[in-house]
Design an enzyme around this catalytic site. Structure first.
Site, PDB file in Angstrom:
ATOM      1  CE  LYS A  60      16.711  51.133 -94.183  1.00 27.56           C
ATOM      2  NZ  LYS A  60      17.249  49.952 -93.477  1.00 27.56           N
TER       3      LYS A  60
HETATM    4  N1  GLU Z   1      20.888  49.057 -93.815  1.00 31.37           N
HETATM    5  C1  GLU Z   1      21.281  48.112 -92.803  1.00 31.37           C
HETATM    6  C2  GLU Z   1      20.087  47.635 -91.997  1.00 31.37           C
HETATM    7  O1  GLU Z   1      18.984  47.692 -92.452  1.00 31.37           O
HETATM    8  C3  GLU Z   1      22.441  48.620 -91.968  1.00 31.37           C
HETATM    9  C4  GLU Z   1      22.166  49.857 -91.180  1.00 31.37           C
HETATM   10  C5  GLU Z   1      23.409  50.431 -90.518  1.00 31.37           C
HETATM   11  O2  GLU Z   1      24.474  49.832 -90.590  1.00 31.37           O
HETATM   12  O3  GLU Z   1      23.265  51.490 -89.926  1.00 31.37           O
HETATM   13  O4  GLU Z   1      20.226  47.133 -90.920  1.00 31.37           O
END
Ligand code: GLU
Length: 374
Positions: A60
């Site tokens: 993240k």
């Molecule tokens: N930000 C989204 C989540 O928290 C998607 C993450 C992604 O597609 O890699 O799941």
């Protein structure tokens, strides 16, 4: 900045675990972004992918700033600069960012373009899979934009089927009207569920007749928030949580439902569109009150699942049609939902513990199989 002034921003990328595959997770642009927040969110990505059987690990990232305070050009420069600074810390087989709060398909296209233009020319097309959640034109997948909301609604449908609850004519309250909340509202309205209260950082609105999800989504796209939307009565945050409805979809920031909010909620089911919207004290109150919660790593996993499809399509130079994406998403989410609920019933634990246990179990198995080296 557009003014010619130079500003310094603080950005992060956390790589939590890659035993199941490359690090994977969103890039968040928000004022509250911090190292600890992103560590928690990266960890949740590891579990989410493991639960779904998506061959990725968890990551993240984000930048601590309010994107609403910046012009299109400033956002482009901030994004490109940050991507360049990340350098080879990201990559299609290493760490693959995606949209999250405050970022979208345009942000991902800027990231992709910056990344591929700093690598060798002959590799450019292979490197498009460095990010997912791109626009369709620039290598994105059909269905990615709607995917998280779609996954939330698949879970709600599974619950309704098992609980023999008729969604036609039901009501929902939705906190957050960004990508996840607005698409959940839209898809729920197709099933006959009306959204009667919603809210975001600008405040809360109620409309007993149900909001027109299309119109409110368009309004938010133009205005950046629900503030000033004419078809709804302004209510307080407390009134929002007290609104009686069948479903509650938290689709905003984490830690929104504590003890106080959990006491107020008057709903039959909660499906966590956001990551970590309920804190442990809130969760304990909801458990006491017998309100079931479909946990985040299951309910909002549609996004990363279609991100995985985008990555596969990029790597194989394929483009799947929307029906193909939908079919696969439904299949994977149903399987994860059934496994989680079966485990919960069998071990007499709540669905959140079941989801964590299943995810950790597959990670542990992988570690055991691989052993320790050197
Ligand atoms: N930000 C989204 C989540 O928290 C998607 C993450 C992604 O597609 O890699 O799941």
């Amino acid at each position: 900045m557009d003014s010619g002034e130079t500003r310094l921003f603080k950005g992060y990328r956390i790589q939590h675990n890659n035993v199941m595959g490359p690090y994977k997770g969103g890039m968040r642009y928000h004022e509250q972004v911090s190292l600890d927040e992103l560590k928690a969110l990266a960890t949740q990505m590891t579990w989410k992918c493991a639960l779904l059987g998506v061959p990725f690990g968890g990551g993240k990232g984000g930048i601590k700033f309010n994107p609403h305070d910046h012009s299109h050009d400033e956002l482009r420069r901030i994004t490109r600069r940050f991507t360049h600074a990340l350098g080879s810390n990201i990559g299609p087989a290493h760490d693959i960012p995606a949209p999250d709060m405050g970022t979208n398909s345009q942000t991902m296209v800027w990231m992709m373009d910056t990344y591929i233009n700093t690598g060798p020319t002959y590799e450019k097309n292979d490197q498009r899979a460095v990010v997912t959640g791109k626009t369709i034109n620039s290598g994105g997948s059909e269905g990615r934009e709607m995917a998280t909301g779609q996954g939330v609604v698949h879970c709600i449908k599974e619950w309704a089927r098992e609980a023999r609850f008729d969604l036609e004519g039901a009501t929902a309250i939705i906190q957050g009207f960004g990508n996840v909340g607005s698409n959940a509202a839209l898809l729920l309205s197709k099933l006959g569920v009306s959204t009667i209260a919603t809210g975001d950082h600008s405040g809360y609105l109620r409309n007993d007749e149900g909001f027109n999800a299309h119109k409110l989504q368009d309004y938010v796209r133009v205005n950046g928030s629900i503030d000033g939307y004419p078809r709804g009565e302004k209510i307080s945050r407390a009134e929002f949580f007290e609104t009686k409805a069948d479903l509650f979809v938290p689709a905003a920031l984490e830690n929104q439902v504590g003890e106080e909010e959990a006491m107020k909620l008057d709903v039959r089911l909660i499906a966590e569109g956001a990551n970590g919207p309920i804190n442990p004290r809130g969760a304990a109150v909801l458990a006491d009150r017998g309100i079931p919660v479909i946990p985040d790593i299951l309910a909002n996993s549609g996004g990363v699942t279609v991100s995985y499809y985008e990555w596969v399509q990029n790597r194989n130079s394929e483009h799947w049609d929307a029906e193909e994406v939908q079919r696969r998403l439904l299949h994977m989410m149903r399987r994860a939902y059934q496994r989680t609920m079966f485990y919960a019933a069998e071990k007499k634990v709540d669905p959140r513990i079941a989801a964590y246990a299943l995810a950790l179990d597959s990670l542990a198995t992988s570690y055991k199989e691989r052993g320790i080296f050197p």
